[in-house]
Design an enzyme around this catalytic site. Sequence first.
Site, PDB file in Angstrom:
ATOM      1  N   ARG A  45       9.676  34.654  21.290  1.00  0.00           N
ATOM      2  CA  ARG A  45      11.082  34.704  21.713  1.00  0.00           C
ATOM      3  C   ARG A  45      11.493  36.155  22.042  1.00  0.00           C
ATOM      4  O   ARG A  45      11.568  36.548  23.189  1.00  0.00           O
ATOM      5  CB  ARG A  45      11.978  34.099  20.611  1.00  0.00           C
ATOM      6  CG  ARG A  45      13.321  33.616  21.105  1.00  0.00           C
ATOM      7  CD  ARG A  45      14.352  34.698  21.363  1.00  0.00           C
ATOM      8  NE  ARG A  45      14.626  35.517  20.184  1.00  0.00           N
ATOM      9  CZ  ARG A  45      15.329  36.630  20.227  1.00  0.00           C
ATOM     10  NH1 ARG A  45      15.824  37.063  21.367  1.00  0.00           N
ATOM     11  NH2 ARG A  45      15.511  37.356  19.125  1.00  0.00           N
ATOM     12  N   CYS A  77      12.197  47.668  24.915  1.00  0.00           N
ATOM     13  CA  CYS A  77      13.581  48.040  24.640  1.00  0.00           C
ATOM     14  C   CYS A  77      14.340  48.069  25.957  1.00  0.00           C
ATOM     15  O   CYS A  77      14.031  48.889  26.820  1.00  0.00           O
ATOM     16  CB  CYS A  77      13.614  49.414  23.976  1.00  0.00           C
ATOM     17  SG  CYS A  77      15.288  49.995  23.653  1.00  0.00           S
TER      18      CYS A  77
END
Lengths: 295, 295
Positions: free
Chosen positions: B11, B232
């Site tokens: 996920r 990120c």
Amino acid sequence: MRVSIREVGPRDGLQNEDPVPTAAKVELIDALSGTGVGRIEAVSFVHPKAIPQMADADEVWAKVTRNPAVRYSALVPNVRGAQRAIAAGFTEVEVVISASDTHNRRNINRSTDESLAELPELIETLHAGDATAELIIATSFGCPYEGDIDPARVASIVDKAVGMGVDRVAFGDTTGMATPRRVRDVLDRVTREKPLLCHFHNTRGTGLANILTAVDLGVTEFDASVGGLGGCPYAPGATGNVATEEVVHMLHDMGYETGIDLDRLVEVAELAQRIVGRELPSGVLRAGPRYRTIA
Amino acid sequence: MRVSIREVGPRDGLQNEDPVPTAAKVELIDALSGTGVGRIEAVSFVHPKAIPQMADADEVWAKVTRNPAVRYSALVPNVRGAQRAIAAGFTEVEVVISASDTHNRRNINRSTDESLAELPELIETLHAGDATAELIIATSFGCPYEGDIDPARVASIVDKAVGMGVDRVAFGDTTGMATPRRVRDVLDRVTREKPLLCHFHNTRGTGLANILTAVDLGVTEFDASVGGLGGCPYAPGATGNVATEEVVHMLHDMGYETGIDLDRLVEVAELAQRIVGRELPSGVLRAGPRYRTIA
């Protein structure tokens, strides 16, 4: 509280990268000298056939602009190297002996005890030349050939070296096998008669966790390499030394003082990356310090 | 002591990678189910326009071979997502609210309080569907827009959510701004009335140091992503979630039990790397566990 960082990028870092020009080494050392770092391991005096990356050590050191606020040091393998370091004007010198017999034999064809037997002459040479002698005990937290290393063996090497008159002791995590548990096992066991330093590699991600553990156990001196320069000779592509800016970033945020200007250090990490021409593994280099917010 | 790892690679990891085929997601989840890991966050039920990487959540979940020994969970953004998760048969669901107002607004155009006001209906929906509700508090240790987040604010969100009937609370280190000091600041402050979980990113190298700190403070549940899958969104090229095999490697060496077979996990990290077609940042993937010695 104060933590002393020794920058080892120019030596341990570049030693494990493809060779770079002399001028680039000088530029890197000079840039590091302006970051506020208190100590720099600048070169090693080893045989050029063994480590071609350090063949120009004398020339590098002659061209460096020495900052009086910085303690520079050199690594040497033997008495011959110690003499070269003294002749070049170094007053702080490191020597390496491996806690693992197998690792020591593979590196220099001697057992650990045979290397220790040669240590007094080396210390005497350095002291006679007004230089201090630091013993770095390689594979203190594990050996790539032997696996676990008995902390009692590491403690015994420290005792012997201290008895021989060594001025400082460093624990080398040569291939990144240290974990907080191994750090504790070693530090709980060894004498604190002389200053201790920890030299961690971040090969398996535990670098900063190990530093955290060592700081909690009272260690205040650490090696680190700008940008995470260097690699692991035993695992191609793997990470080497902990990145100085990652260490400084974490310690500053925890309230420790290093004297280092982190923003300037990140700029030097960018320089280091340009010099070696590959992406370095430092997270703080890539993402910036946590205090740099998005406007 | 036992530490429970929730694998979030399928996920949080894949959500921050280029989209991969449905079959690859199923293969990854099934491979993870065979490692001994106790929990897997399998999918998120979000709008496909917002996160195209998760557009096939229903199909992925339908094709997964469910291992009865594994607790699977889904992440949802709202009541609609919760209904989809329940319809798909999930009994554990996570929802995210950011401790930072700015971060929450940028993500979902609501203040933190506005999101909290919608939480009771979400919890009620989940409980009515026989699913548990976990609140993940994003930016618990810092916000890329606002900088530091007051731990008192995080503690207050925990209090409100617990009052609303949430079953578990997780602290999300959304952009890797946590350090051991920030972890301590938050964990010292928050109520332990409900099970707590920490979700760290390794953006600035502190991932395992943070886990070490949290474990020392009694936290026994952690998210991690196989291979360090993900990145990120605020710093292109930067590292995302802590790599599951790095977490497991360190914790096992320290004597903690996770139930995970590390060698099998490293094989799954190799699979993850093949699936996304880029080198993943996990040191244990690259160098192997510390116990693999050179013959």
